[in-house]
Design a protein around this motif. Structure first.
Motif, PDB file in Angstrom:
ATOM      1  N   HIS A   1      -7.908  -6.809  -7.665  1.00  0.00           N
ATOM      2  CA  HIS A   1      -9.100  -5.534  -7.243  1.00  0.00           C
ATOM      3  C   HIS A   1      -8.789  -4.806  -6.527  1.00  0.00           C
ATOM      4  N   PHE A   2      -8.591  -5.547  -5.198  1.00  0.00           N
ATOM      5  CA  PHE A   2      -8.767  -4.807  -4.255  1.00  0.00           C
ATOM      6  C   PHE A   2      -7.012  -3.326  -4.150  1.00  0.00           C
ATOM      7  N   PHE A   3      -5.980  -4.268  -4.803  1.00  0.00           N
ATOM      8  CA  PHE A   3      -5.086  -2.932  -5.069  1.00  0.00           C
ATOM      9  C   PHE A   3      -6.015  -1.474  -5.966  1.00  0.00           C
ATOM     10  N   GLY A   4      -6.856  -1.742  -6.723  1.00  0.00           N
ATOM     11  CA  GLY A   4      -7.265  -0.780  -7.447  1.00  0.00           C
ATOM     12  C   GLY A   4      -8.920   0.200  -6.846  1.00  0.00           C
ATOM     13  N   ILE A   5      -9.042  -0.535  -5.736  1.00  0.00           N
ATOM     14  CA  ILE A   5     -10.245   0.010  -5.224  1.00  0.00           C
ATOM     15  C   ILE A   5      -9.145   1.349  -4.263  1.00  0.00           C
ATOM     16  N   ILE A   6      -8.615   0.621  -3.684  1.00  0.00           N
ATOM     17  CA  ILE A   6      -7.244   1.481  -2.835  1.00  0.00           C
ATOM     18  C   ILE A   6      -6.368   2.449  -3.087  1.00  0.00           C
ATOM     19  N   ALA A   7      -6.348   2.761  -4.476  1.00  0.00           N
ATOM     20  CA  ALA A   7      -5.587   3.401  -5.930  1.00  0.00           C
ATOM     21  C   ALA A   7      -6.757   4.225  -6.258  1.00  0.00           C
ATOM     22  N   SER A   8      -7.836   4.020  -6.890  1.00  0.00           N
ATOM     23  CA  SER A   8      -8.758   4.809  -7.070  1.00  0.00           C
ATOM     24  C   SER A   8      -9.543   5.767  -5.407  1.00  0.00           C
ATOM     25  N   THR A   9      -8.764   5.009  -4.214  1.00  0.00           N
ATOM     26  CA  THR A   9      -9.637   5.615  -3.259  1.00  0.00           C
ATOM     27  C   THR A   9      -8.052   7.129  -2.745  1.00  0.00           C
TER      28      THR A   9
ATOM     29  N   TYR B   1      -1.485   3.349 -13.663  1.00  0.00           N
ATOM     30  CA  TYR B   1      -0.991   4.654 -13.647  1.00  0.00           C
ATOM     31  C   TYR B   1      -0.555   4.153 -12.748  1.00  0.00           C
ATOM     32  N   PHE B   2      -2.462   3.944 -11.664  1.00  0.00           N
ATOM     33  CA  PHE B   2      -2.258   4.379  -9.986  1.00  0.00           C
ATOM     34  C   PHE B   2      -0.944   3.481  -9.461  1.00  0.00           C
ATOM     35  N   VAL B   3      -2.149   2.319  -9.427  1.00  0.00           N
ATOM     36  CA  VAL B   3      -1.604   0.818  -8.929  1.00  0.00           C
ATOM     37  C   VAL B   3       0.434   0.385  -9.760  1.00  0.00           C
ATOM     38  N   GLY B   4       0.397   0.862 -11.008  1.00  0.00           N
ATOM     39  CA  GLY B   4       1.443   0.161 -11.559  1.00  0.00           C
ATOM     40  C   GLY B   4       1.443  -0.939 -12.145  1.00  0.00           C
ATOM     41  N   MET B   5       0.625  -1.399 -12.846  1.00  0.00           N
ATOM     42  CA  MET B   5       1.005  -3.401 -13.065  1.00  0.00           C
ATOM     43  C   MET B   5       0.946  -2.813 -14.615  1.00  0.00           C
ATOM     44  N   ASN B   6       1.464  -3.747 -15.489  1.00  0.00           N
ATOM     45  CA  ASN B   6       1.748  -3.792 -16.688  1.00  0.00           C
ATOM     46  C   ASN B   6       0.483  -4.702 -17.174  1.00  0.00           C
ATOM     47  N   GLU B   7       0.704  -4.567 -18.683  1.00  0.00           N
ATOM     48  CA  GLU B   7      -0.535  -4.732 -19.167  1.00  0.00           C
ATOM     49  C   GLU B   7      -0.850  -6.201 -18.833  1.00  0.00           C
ATOM     50  N   GLU B   8       0.166  -6.513 -19.133  1.00  0.00           N
ATOM     51  CA  GLU B   8      -1.052  -8.326 -18.773  1.00  0.00           C
ATOM     52  C   GLU B   8      -1.487  -8.732 -16.867  1.00  0.00           C
ATOM     53  N   GLU B   9      -0.781  -8.095 -16.472  1.00  0.00           N
ATOM     54  CA  GLU B   9      -1.259  -8.419 -14.803  1.00  0.00           C
ATOM     55  C   GLU B   9      -2.265  -7.168 -14.914  1.00  0.00           C
ATOM     56  N   ALA B  10      -2.977  -5.970 -15.539  1.00  0.00           N
ATOM     57  CA  ALA B  10      -4.646  -5.439 -15.621  1.00  0.00           C
ATOM     58  C   ALA B  10      -4.741  -5.917 -15.987  1.00  0.00           C
ATOM     59  N   ALA B  11      -5.392  -6.163 -17.379  1.00  0.00           N
ATOM     60  CA  ALA B  11      -5.371  -7.156 -17.862  1.00  0.00           C
ATOM     61  C   ALA B  11      -6.417  -8.751 -17.455  1.00  0.00           C
TER      62      ALA B  11
ATOM     63  N   LEU C   1       0.978  -1.117  -0.014  1.00  0.00           N
ATOM     64  CA  LEU C   1       0.207  -0.002  -0.469  1.00  0.00           C
ATOM     65  C   LEU C   1       0.838   1.233  -0.039  1.00  0.00           C
ATOM     66  N   ARG C   2       1.917   1.456   0.399  1.00  0.00           N
ATOM     67  CA  ARG C   2       2.481   1.934   1.058  1.00  0.00           C
ATOM     68  C   ARG C   2       3.690   2.254  -0.615  1.00  0.00           C
ATOM     69  N   ALA C   3       3.865   0.884  -1.560  1.00  0.00           N
ATOM     70  CA  ALA C   3       4.432   1.761  -2.696  1.00  0.00           C
ATOM     71  C   ALA C   3       3.458   2.529  -3.169  1.00  0.00           C
ATOM     72  N   VAL C   4       2.421   1.429  -3.125  1.00  0.00           N
ATOM     73  CA  VAL C   4       1.018   2.736  -4.452  1.00  0.00           C
ATOM     74  C   VAL C   4       1.437   4.200  -4.399  1.00  0.00           C
ATOM     75  N   ALA C   5       1.079   4.223  -2.733  1.00  0.00           N
ATOM     76  CA  ALA C   5       1.067   5.386  -2.139  1.00  0.00           C
ATOM     77  C   ALA C   5       2.208   6.657  -2.942  1.00  0.00           C
ATOM     78  N   ARG C   6       3.115   5.655  -2.717  1.00  0.00           N
ATOM     79  CA  ARG C   6       4.615   6.737  -2.659  1.00  0.00           C
ATOM     80  C   ARG C   6       4.609   6.871  -4.467  1.00  0.00           C
ATOM     81  N   GLY C   7       4.430   5.154  -5.510  1.00  0.00           N
ATOM     82  CA  GLY C   7       3.694   6.442  -6.889  1.00  0.00           C
ATOM     83  C   GLY C   7       3.238   7.634  -7.068  1.00  0.00           C
TER      84      GLY C   7
ATOM     85  N   LYS D   1     -11.010   1.659 -15.817  1.00  0.00           N
ATOM     86  CA  LYS D   1     -10.349   0.688 -15.014  1.00  0.00           C
ATOM     87  C   LYS D   1      -8.407  -0.039 -15.171  1.00  0.00           C
ATOM     88  N   ILE D   2      -8.424   0.528 -16.276  1.00  0.00           N
ATOM     89  CA  ILE D   2      -7.649   0.046 -16.655  1.00  0.00           C
ATOM     90  C   ILE D   2      -6.659   0.987 -16.374  1.00  0.00           C
ATOM     91  N   VAL D   3      -6.966   1.992 -16.920  1.00  0.00           N
ATOM     92  CA  VAL D   3      -5.914   3.687 -16.402  1.00  0.00           C
ATOM     93  C   VAL D   3      -5.429   3.199 -15.311  1.00  0.00           C
TER      94      VAL D   3
END
Length: 192
Positions: free
Chosen positions: A77-85, A151-161, A34-40, A145-147
């Motif tokens: 999906h949980f990390f996507g929710i966190i990034a959005s928050t 962009y916000f979580v830092g996933m690559n294309e395959e992970e986001a897909a 979570l801190r890594a997502v926040a730092r990003g 959601k892909i964005v």
């Protein structure tokens, strides 16, 4: 697989089932991530921002724990929710600062067509990007959601897909569409 992965999976299932205490148990297990997502997210903020990654994680957690029940489908999906928050926390702070300024006004947010990178943000850019993301969600929620995931979580294309449940090719098309849409939305809103 990390040793706590089964515990995380069980806690995500508990959260989805409505156990509000499971979020309290999950956060310490994924706190470093979570801190890594926040730092990003904070790396893309304006210079001199008053939040640090710990503050942003804590504020996002507080918002999630007092908000509507979560229903994360999986870890991504949980990390996507966190990034959005976290993004909403930053946008709310930017809006508050803009409200304090005279003449508020917005400025263009040029998006790099290849990487969707905004090297440095200011309050107007944060608010403009948030508005554009909301409009994108109305047109194509999966693209938004892909964005968020890329962009916000830092996933690559395959992970986001995989997180959104799309093929890599479809996710790639949604990513390309999202970049073009956001570029147009942000470009059209301002004079060159």
């Amino acid at each position: 697989m990390p040793p706590q992965a089964p515990a995380i999976t069980l806690l995500l299932q508990d959260i989805r089932a409505g156990n509000r205490n499971a979020l309290d148990e999950l956060v310490p297990l994924v706190y470093d991530e979570l801190r890594a997502v926040a730092r990003g997210q904070l790396r893309r903020e304006r210079a001199g921002h008053t939040l640090n990654s710990i503050d942003l994680v804590n504020e996002a957690y507080a918002n999630l724990s007092k908000g509507e029940p979560l229903a994360p489908e999986n870890r991504a999906h949980f990390f996507g929710i966190i990034a959005s928050t976290m993004r909403r926390v930053l946008v709310d702070r930017a809006r508050a600062r803009l409200a304090d300024k005279r003449g508020g006004g917005a400025e263009a947010v040029p998006l790099d067509e290849l990487e969707l990178a905004i090297p440095q943000r200011n309050d107007e850019r944060v608010v403009a990007l948030d508005g554009a993301l909301h409009r994108l969600a109305q047109v194509d929620e999966e693209a938004m959601k892909i964005v968020e995931l890329r962009y916000f979580v830092g996933m690559n294309e395959e992970e986001a897909a995989q997180a959104v449940g799309l093929s890599r090719a479809t996710a790639g098309r949604r990513w390309a569409f999202a970049k073009a849409f956001l570029y147009q939305e942000l470009k059209d809103g301002f004079d060159p």
